[in-house]
Design a protein around this motif. Structure first.
Motif, short mmCIF file in Angstrom:
data_model
loop_
_atom_site.label_atom_id
_atom_site.label_comp_id
_atom_site.label_asym_id
_atom_site.label_seq_id
_atom_site.Cartn_x
_atom_site.Cartn_y
_atom_site.Cartn_z
N ALA A 1 59.23 56.56 59.96
CA ALA A 1 58.52 57.76 59.54
C ALA A 1 59.58 57.94 57.96
CB ALA A 1 58.91 59.16 60.56
N GLY A 2 61.00 57.98 58.43
CA GLY A 2 62.13 57.84 56.98
C GLY A 2 61.85 57.16 55.44
N LEU A 3 60.84 56.07 56.41
CA LEU A 3 60.61 55.07 54.87
C LEU A 3 59.29 56.35 54.32
CD1 LEU A 3 61.16 52.86 53.07
CD2 LEU A 3 60.02 51.34 54.46
N LEU A 4 58.27 56.22 55.37
CA LEU A 4 57.53 56.94 54.19
C LEU A 4 57.50 58.47 53.57
CD1 LEU A 4 53.69 57.99 54.69
CD2 LEU A 4 54.57 59.03 56.78
N VAL B 1 69.03 54.26 71.55
CA VAL B 1 69.66 54.75 70.72
C VAL B 1 70.41 57.02 71.46
CG1 VAL B 1 70.14 55.20 68.15
CG2 VAL B 1 68.41 53.72 68.66
N PRO B 2 71.67 56.79 70.98
CA PRO B 2 72.46 57.82 71.18
C PRO B 2 72.12 58.71 70.89
CG PRO B 2 73.86 57.44 70.55
CD PRO B 2 72.31 55.60 70.70
N GLU B 3 71.67 60.29 71.24
CA GLU B 3 70.61 61.47 70.14
C GLU B 3 71.68 61.90 69.31
OE1 GLU B 3 69.95 64.25 73.61
OE2 GLU B 3 68.56 63.15 74.59
N TRP B 4 72.61 62.01 69.13
CA TRP B 4 73.37 62.43 68.28
C TRP B 4 73.03 61.49 66.76
CZ3 TRP B 4 76.61 58.67 66.65
CH2 TRP B 4 77.41 56.89 67.95
N ALA B 5 73.22 60.71 66.92
CA ALA B 5 72.29 59.70 65.64
C ALA B 5 71.38 60.40 64.39
CB ALA B 5 71.86 57.77 66.38
N ALA B 6 70.42 60.90 65.80
CA ALA B 6 69.53 61.73 64.84
C ALA B 6 69.94 62.80 63.98
CB ALA B 6 68.24 62.32 65.42
N GLU B 7 70.74 62.94 63.75
CA GLU B 7 72.00 63.88 62.73
C GLU B 7 72.05 63.23 61.76
OE1 GLU B 7 75.17 64.93 64.66
OE2 GLU B 7 74.99 65.41 66.29
N ILE B 8 71.34 62.32 61.38
CA ILE B 8 71.46 61.54 60.00
C ILE B 8 70.36 60.57 59.64
CG2 ILE B 8 74.21 61.55 58.79
CD1 ILE B 8 74.27 58.63 60.45
N GLY B 9 69.36 61.10 60.87
CA GLY B 9 68.16 60.34 60.45
C GLY B 9 67.39 58.88 60.79
N ILE B 10 69.19 58.79 62.29
CA ILE B 10 68.29 57.66 62.90
C ILE B 10 67.58 57.21 63.59
CG2 ILE B 10 69.95 56.01 63.99
CD1 ILE B 10 72.26 56.31 62.27
N GLU B 11 66.25 56.47 63.87
CA GLU B 11 65.66 56.55 64.66
C GLU B 11 65.43 55.15 65.24
OE1 GLU B 11 62.68 57.02 61.67
OE2 GLU B 11 62.70 59.11 62.01
N SER B 12 66.56 54.35 65.32
CA SER B 12 65.98 53.09 65.65
C SER B 12 67.13 52.41 66.08
CB SER B 12 65.34 51.97 65.33
OG SER B 12 65.66 51.24 63.91
N TRP B 13 68.04 51.48 66.91
CA TRP B 13 68.96 50.67 66.11
C TRP B 13 69.46 49.97 65.30
CZ3 TRP B 13 73.26 52.03 69.44
CH2 TRP B 13 73.03 52.04 70.58
N ALA B 14 68.52 49.44 64.89
CA ALA B 14 68.52 48.42 63.38
C ALA B 14 69.56 49.62 62.85
CB ALA B 14 67.31 47.77 62.90
N GLN B 15 68.43 50.84 62.22
CA GLN B 15 69.21 51.67 61.01
C GLN B 15 70.88 52.14 61.89
OE1 GLN B 15 66.40 54.85 60.85
NE2 GLN B 15 64.68 53.30 61.10
N PHE B 16 70.72 52.17 62.87
CA PHE B 16 72.53 52.07 63.54
C PHE B 16 72.84 51.73 63.37
CE2 PHE B 16 76.36 52.23 65.68
CZ PHE B 16 75.81 53.48 66.70
N PHE B 17 72.89 50.18 63.38
CA PHE B 17 73.83 49.16 62.45
C PHE B 17 74.15 49.29 60.92
CE2 PHE B 17 72.26 46.97 66.54
CZ PHE B 17 73.19 47.67 67.17
N ILE B 18 72.94 49.33 60.23
CA ILE B 18 72.56 49.28 59.20
C ILE B 18 73.36 50.44 58.19
CG2 ILE B 18 71.51 48.92 56.87
CD1 ILE B 18 69.61 47.56 58.78
N LYS B 19 73.03 51.27 58.56
CA LYS B 19 73.57 52.88 58.07
C LYS B 19 74.95 52.51 57.93
CE LYS B 19 69.80 56.56 57.88
NZ LYS B 19 70.47 56.27 56.56
N LEU C 1 64.28 48.77 55.92
CA LEU C 1 64.57 49.96 54.75
C LEU C 1 64.86 50.65 55.15
CD1 LEU C 1 61.75 47.33 53.17
CD2 LEU C 1 64.08 47.95 52.36
N ALA C 2 63.79 51.65 56.12
CA ALA C 2 64.12 52.34 56.60
C ALA C 2 66.11 53.45 56.81
CB ALA C 2 63.71 52.92 57.75
N ALA C 3 66.43 52.28 56.98
CA ALA C 3 67.99 52.39 57.00
C ALA C 3 68.77 53.44 56.36
CB ALA C 3 69.18 51.58 57.52
N GLY C 4 68.22 52.58 54.13
CA GLY C 4 68.51 52.83 53.38
C GLY C 4 68.27 54.37 52.89
N VAL C 5 67.67 55.15 53.29
CA VAL C 5 66.84 56.05 53.36
C VAL C 5 67.89 57.41 53.28
CG1 VAL C 5 64.85 57.72 53.66
CG2 VAL C 5 64.34 55.40 53.07
#
Length: 318
Positions: free
Chosen positions: A24-27, A249-267, A292-296
């Motif tokens: 959804a983040g990349l959309l 993924v820990p719930e608090w990661a959603a504070e910056i839009g993280i929706e997956s472990w890949a996004q967690f690691f890349i961000k 790519l969504a990690a770069g959004v």
């Protein structure tokens, strides 16, 4: 609440142009501001902060008889704002196959090509200059672009010979940027020395949420010398996936839009201000889009980075 995982993504064929799934983040980004960019220090040229590597599973598929999956990966990558493609002659068929795919797509100029040179034999220390030049010419043939955007000496091998050739090529206008790479902390002292001694534009180095040594030993030198940083293995190859296996993924990661472990690691990796591009490898279109969504959107600030590092540090080692 974490809404979308790496496997549970929304259908998104309109922009990707392939039968893939999009987080959804990349959309959101596609209709708004797109991927975060960072400037190459020496020139100010801006690059999307998430790139694509071609080792690991990409390399395995490239060696197979059916590379249509990689075509879908590259199309998803380019159609959704990516440009930096990192490869090497030592990555099996990756460089050749990617070059063929991109040329068939008539997209060569849309790619920021980052390849490498290394002809030092295993166990040796000296490169044959003619062999190095021949390897570089094969890269030109495979990629189909002259000048090539970036060529780096792979893993610091025979810097005097191979960097000397790259400096000549840059002076001739056949290579836009030059640099060197190293993955593994044992080579960091030598890497820092080369960064101070040679007129390089880029380095490629390992950096991840559980592998943070480069931030202390290498990134300050990059900042001082105006050198761009490509981050390799932000997933620790398979190490981080093993450490988080079976965990949400820990719930608090959603504070910056993280929706997956890949996004967690890349961000986490992208958040360091001295990092220019993070280049995770993948052979799956849905993973490409997730990456790519990690770069959004938002990157973690200092407090969130510390929280992320502390969380991973507390997990059992792989």
């Amino acid at each position: 609440k974490i809404m979308i995982s790496r496997r549970d993504c929304l259908k998104y064929s309109a922009l990707a142009g392939v039968a893939s799934l999009l987080p959804a983040g990349l959309l959101h980004a596609a209709h708004h501001k797109g991927l975060i960019t960072r400037a190459i220090p020496k020139t100010g040229e801006k690059l999307p902060i998430v790139g694509l590597g071609s080792s690991a599973s990409f390399r395995s598929i490239a060696a197979s008889d059916d590379v249509s999956q990689l075509q879908a990966v590259i199309k998803a990558f380019l159609d959704n704002g990516g440009s930096v493609f990192d490869t090497a002659p030592s990555y099996g068929e990756s460089e050749r196959v990617a070059g063929e795919i991109v040329q068939k797509m008539d997209a060569t100029e849309r790619v920021f090509w980052a390849t490498k040179v290394n002809v030092v034999p295993r166990g040796g220390s000296t490169a044959d200059a003619d062999a190095a030049r021949a390897q570089i010419e094969r890269s030109f043939d495979y990629i189909g672009k002259d000048p090539i955007d970036l060529i780096q000496v792979h893993n610091l091998r025979d810097i005097p010979t191979q960097m000397g050739i790259l400096k000549e090529l840059k002076e001739e206008g056949r290579v836009r940027y030059i640099g060197t790479t190293y993955t593994g902390q044992s080579g960091f002292p030598e890497l820092a020395e080369v960064m101070r001694r040679e007129p390089i534009d880029f380095i490629g180095v390992n950096y991840a949420v559980d592998d943070r040594g480069a931030a202390e030993q290498i990134f300050p030198v990059a900042k001082e010398r105006g050198i761009a940083v490509l981050v390799y293995v932000p997933f620790g190859r398979a190490r981080l996936w093993q450490r988080v296996a079976g965990r949400e993924v820990p719930e608090w990661a959603a504070e910056i839009g993280i929706e997956s472990w890949a996004q967690f690691f890349i961000k986490f990796a992208a958040a360091h201000p001295d990092v220019t591009v993070v280049t995770p490898a993948t052979s799956q279109p849905r993973h490409m889009l997730d990456n790519l969504a990690a770069g959004v959107g938002e990157l973690p600030g200092a407090a969130m980075q510390q929280r992320m590092a502390d969380y991973v540090d507390a997990l059992p080692s792989a």
